[in-house]
Design a protein around this motif. Structure first.
Motif, PDB file in Angstrom:
ATOM      1  N   LYS A  37     -57.120  -1.690  24.335  1.00 14.67           N
ATOM      2  CA  LYS A  37     -57.858  -2.951  24.467  1.00 14.67           C
ATOM      3  C   LYS A  37     -57.887  -3.423  25.919  1.00 14.67           C
ATOM      4  CE  LYS A  37     -56.721  -4.670  19.824  1.00 14.67           C
ATOM      5  NZ  LYS A  37     -55.962  -5.717  19.076  1.00 14.67           N
ATOM      6  N   ASP A  38     -56.862  -3.051  26.681  1.00 13.33           N
ATOM      7  CA  ASP A  38     -56.765  -3.380  28.110  1.00 13.33           C
ATOM      8  C   ASP A  38     -56.813  -4.883  28.365  1.00 13.33           C
ATOM      9  OD1 ASP A  38     -56.352  -2.618  30.735  1.00 13.33           O
ATOM     10  OD2 ASP A  38     -58.500  -2.571  31.203  1.00 13.33           O
ATOM     11  N   LYS A  39     -56.092  -5.636  27.539  1.00 16.91           N
ATOM     12  CA  LYS A  39     -56.036  -7.094  27.701  1.00 16.91           C
ATOM     13  C   LYS A  39     -54.699  -7.568  28.265  1.00 16.91           C
ATOM     14  CE  LYS A  39     -60.101  -7.842  25.778  1.00 16.91           C
ATOM     15  NZ  LYS A  39     -61.254  -8.342  26.569  1.00 16.91           N
ATOM     16  N   ASP A  40     -53.628  -6.856  27.928  1.00 14.54           N
ATOM     17  CA  ASP A  40     -52.285  -7.295  28.298  1.00 14.54           C
ATOM     18  C   ASP A  40     -51.569  -6.200  29.087  1.00 14.54           C
ATOM     19  OD1 ASP A  40     -49.795  -8.382  28.521  1.00 14.54           O
ATOM     20  OD2 ASP A  40     -49.314  -8.334  26.386  1.00 14.54           O
ATOM     21  N   PRO A  41     -51.315  -6.410  30.385  1.00 17.11           N
ATOM     22  CA  PRO A  41     -50.631  -5.386  31.191  1.00 17.11           C
ATOM     23  C   PRO A  41     -49.250  -5.027  30.649  1.00 17.11           C
ATOM     24  CG  PRO A  41     -51.561  -7.107  32.589  1.00 17.11           C
ATOM     25  CD  PRO A  41     -51.674  -7.591  31.183  1.00 17.11           C
ATOM     26  N   GLU A  42     -48.614  -5.949  29.918  1.00 19.07           N
ATOM     27  CA  GLU A  42     -47.281  -5.689  29.391  1.00 19.07           C
ATOM     28  C   GLU A  42     -47.294  -4.556  28.364  1.00 19.07           C
ATOM     29  OE1 GLU A  42     -43.165  -6.046  29.000  1.00 19.07           O
ATOM     30  OE2 GLU A  42     -44.564  -6.777  30.524  1.00 19.07           O
ATOM     31  N   ALA A  43     -48.384  -4.425  27.615  1.00 16.42           N
ATOM     32  CA  ALA A  43     -48.480  -3.341  26.628  1.00 16.42           C
ATOM     33  C   ALA A  43     -48.441  -1.982  27.315  1.00 16.42           C
ATOM     34  CB  ALA A  43     -49.765  -3.490  25.813  1.00 16.42           C
ATOM     35  N   VAL A  85     -50.224   5.903  36.720  1.00 14.82           N
ATOM     36  CA  VAL A  85     -51.214   5.581  37.756  1.00 14.82           C
ATOM     37  C   VAL A  85     -51.808   4.201  37.501  1.00 14.82           C
ATOM     38  CG1 VAL A  85     -53.470   6.198  38.700  1.00 14.82           C
ATOM     39  CG2 VAL A  85     -51.770   7.990  38.256  1.00 14.82           C
ATOM     40  N   LEU A  86     -52.168   3.939  36.248  1.00  9.80           N
ATOM     41  CA  LEU A  86     -52.740   2.642  35.903  1.00  9.80           C
ATOM     42  C   LEU A  86     -51.702   1.534  36.036  1.00  9.80           C
ATOM     43  CD1 LEU A  86     -55.203   1.082  34.869  1.00  9.80           C
ATOM     44  CD2 LEU A  86     -54.445   1.584  32.530  1.00  9.80           C
ATOM     45  N   ARG A  87     -50.492   1.788  35.576  1.00 10.84           N
ATOM     46  CA  ARG A  87     -49.439   0.780  35.653  1.00 10.84           C
ATOM     47  C   ARG A  87     -49.118   0.420  37.108  1.00 10.84           C
ATOM     48  NH1 ARG A  87     -47.211  -3.835  34.328  1.00 10.84           N
ATOM     49  NH2 ARG A  87     -45.052  -3.949  35.022  1.00 10.84           N
ATOM     50  N   ASP A  88     -49.070   1.411  37.969  1.00 11.63           N
ATOM     51  CA  ASP A  88     -48.770   1.148  39.379  1.00 11.63           C
ATOM     52  C   ASP A  88     -49.828   0.242  40.011  1.00 11.63           C
ATOM     53  OD1 ASP A  88     -46.508   2.684  39.170  1.00 11.63           O
ATOM     54  OD2 ASP A  88     -47.365   4.453  40.140  1.00 11.63           O
ATOM     55  N   LEU A  89     -51.087   0.426  39.620  1.00 14.91           N
ATOM     56  CA  LEU A  89     -52.142  -0.443  40.140  1.00 14.91           C
ATOM     57  C   LEU A  89     -51.975  -1.872  39.622  1.00 14.91           C
ATOM     58  CD1 LEU A  89     -55.200   1.970  39.830  1.00 14.91           C
ATOM     59  CD2 LEU A  89     -54.135   1.164  41.944  1.00 14.91           C
ATOM     60  N   ASP A  90     -51.534  -2.016  38.382  1.00 10.94           N
ATOM     61  CA  ASP A  90     -51.281  -3.354  37.840  1.00 10.94           C
ATOM     62  C   ASP A  90     -50.140  -4.048  38.593  1.00 10.94           C
ATOM     63  OD1 ASP A  90     -53.298  -3.178  35.988  1.00 10.94           O
ATOM     64  OD2 ASP A  90     -52.005  -2.702  34.285  1.00 10.94           O
ATOM     65  N   VAL A  91     -49.127  -3.274  38.940  1.00 11.12           N
ATOM     66  CA  VAL A  91     -48.001  -3.834  39.697  1.00 11.12           C
ATOM     67  C   VAL A  91     -48.469  -4.284  41.079  1.00 11.12           C
ATOM     68  CG1 VAL A  91     -45.788  -3.284  40.796  1.00 11.12           C
ATOM     69  CG2 VAL A  91     -46.229  -2.535  38.453  1.00 11.12           C
ATOM     70  N   LEU A  92     -49.303  -3.470  41.720  1.00 11.77           N
ATOM     71  CA  LEU A  92     -49.847  -3.850  43.032  1.00 11.77           C
ATOM     72  C   LEU A  92     -50.670  -5.133  42.931  1.00 11.77           C
ATOM     73  CD1 LEU A  92     -51.054  -0.434  44.527  1.00 11.77           C
ATOM     74  CD2 LEU A  92     -49.065  -1.768  45.216  1.00 11.77           C
ATOM     75  N   LYS A  93     -51.483  -5.216  41.894  1.00 19.51           N
ATOM     76  CA  LYS A  93     -52.329  -6.386  41.710  1.00 19.51           C
ATOM     77  C   LYS A  93     -51.491  -7.644  41.534  1.00 19.51           C
ATOM     78  CE  LYS A  93     -55.993  -8.271  38.755  1.00 19.51           C
ATOM     79  NZ  LYS A  93     -56.857  -8.028  37.576  1.00 19.51           N
ATOM     80  N   GLU A  94     -50.466  -7.548  40.710  1.00 14.33           N
ATOM     81  CA  GLU A  94     -49.594  -8.700  40.474  1.00 14.33           C
ATOM     82  C   GLU A  94     -48.906  -9.151  41.757  1.00 14.33           C
ATOM     83  OE1 GLU A  94     -45.813 -10.020  37.633  1.00 14.33           O
ATOM     84  OE2 GLU A  94     -46.604  -7.979  37.545  1.00 14.33           O
TER      85      GLU A  94
END
Length: 328
Positions: A37-43, A85-94
């Motif tokens: 769903k790509d709504k919650d980065p925690e998932a 790869v996707l998670r690392d980008l979310d961490v950078l964004k945060e």
């Protein structure tokens, strides 16, 4: 290969292998729908952690397990890296949005916006890859089916029948030894007659030089710390407070070195993003990143000094050698 029923009270290496693999497999697939769903980065974060822990269980219990080809450690690792790869980008964004952008003057914040736009472009591609990976007929689905088939009819190596208390030290010590012998512990040290110790009073420039030269070695130590921590956490019920304290030390090493690595990765990403727009590196942001690394280095040196101490390392080994029975 032998099969083995898992009794209510787990006593053997095979029993605990089953428990660990099933636990982390279930955690992994629990978040699959939410990730898509790509709504919650925690998932995504939780699914990635589940995959890492599943990989640790498959590797750590390899002497006992006879897993199907689709559920081997290598396959788990490939999928975990794609999620990573996707998670690392979310961490950078945060970090950019919540930590660094608010600390910058408005004149420099526009450059952060350039980086965030660039990040969204990269993230879009990374999510497409994750979605493709989790689709039907993918290696992920084959891996999932492989584990589900194995749970119905688990197969083991002959060593699975050995009592867990007798073999637990043999299971843990190789990873612990690799952690303690890692060359990353010797980054930024000096030798004296009394022994090896961290170099004191390094200024910001000297720390940056150390990280530029040997940052990859520290990053590799961080990864080893993560493997040791995950494996130790499988067996905290068999040990007491001292073991738990060592486990917390390992977690702290992982976190502190992670802060250094995240800052370095963020700096590299920003440089890459700004080159696309020919933007200049904001002076205040550059100083903020360097200060983050410098403070983390101070924390690292405390841990480094502790684990360069022979008695601490010896105590770690002794603790692993003395597991206790589970409480009634």
């Amino acid at each position: 290969m032998m099969t083995l029923d898992t009794p209510k009270k787990a006593n053997t290496l095979g029993d605990w292998a089953y428990i660990a693999v099933e636990k982390h497999f279930n955690k992994t697939i629990k978040y699959e729908a939410e990730v898509l769903k790509d709504k919650d980065p925690e998932a995504l974060h939780q699914m990635r952690v589940g995959m890492r822990r599943l990989r640790t269980a498959a590797t750590g219990f390899a002497p006992a397990l006879d897993l199907p080809p689709a559920a081997q450690e290598r396959q788990i690792g490939k999928i975990a890296r794609i999620l990573g790869v996707l998670r690392d980008l979310d961490v950078l964004k945060e970090a950019l949005e919540n930590q660094y952008k608010p600390a910058l003057p408005k004149s420099e914040q526009k450059v952060i916006n350039i980086a965030l736009d660039y990040l969204e472009t990269k993230r879009s591609g990374a999510f497409k890859q994750v979605k493709k990976t989790l689709e039907e007929k993918s290696n992920y689905q084959k891996m999932k089916q492989g584990f589900q088939d194995w749970f119905k009819e688990p197969k083991y190596q002959v060593t699975a029948q050995l009592p867990i208390l007798e073999v637990l030290p043999d299971l843990l010590l190789p990873e612990v030894s690799e952690f303690l012998l890692h060359p990353g512990w010797l980054v930024g040290v000096e030798s004296e007659e009394s022994g090896i110790r961290p170099r004191e009073n390094l200024d910001h420039q000297a720390v940056e030089e150390q990280l530029n030269q040997q940052g990859e070695m520290l990053h590799d130590l961080r990864k080893q710390a993560k493997r040791v921590r995950y494996q130790m956490e499988l067996f905290t019920d068999f040990y007491g407070e001292t073991f738990a304290a060592y486990c917390q030390d390992v977690k702290k090493v992982q976190e502190v070195l992670g802060n250094i690595q995240d800052s370095m990765v963020l700096g590299e990403f920003l440089t890459e993003a700004w080159r696309t727009e020919k933007a200049k590196l904001p002076e205040k942001l550059s100083k903020e990143l360097a200060e983050t690394r410098y403070q983390a280095w101070q924390e690292w040196q405390v841990l480094q000094a502790r684990y360069l101490n022979f008695s601490v390392r010896q105590g770690f080994h002794k603790e692993v050698l003395e597991p206790q029975g589970l409480p009634d």
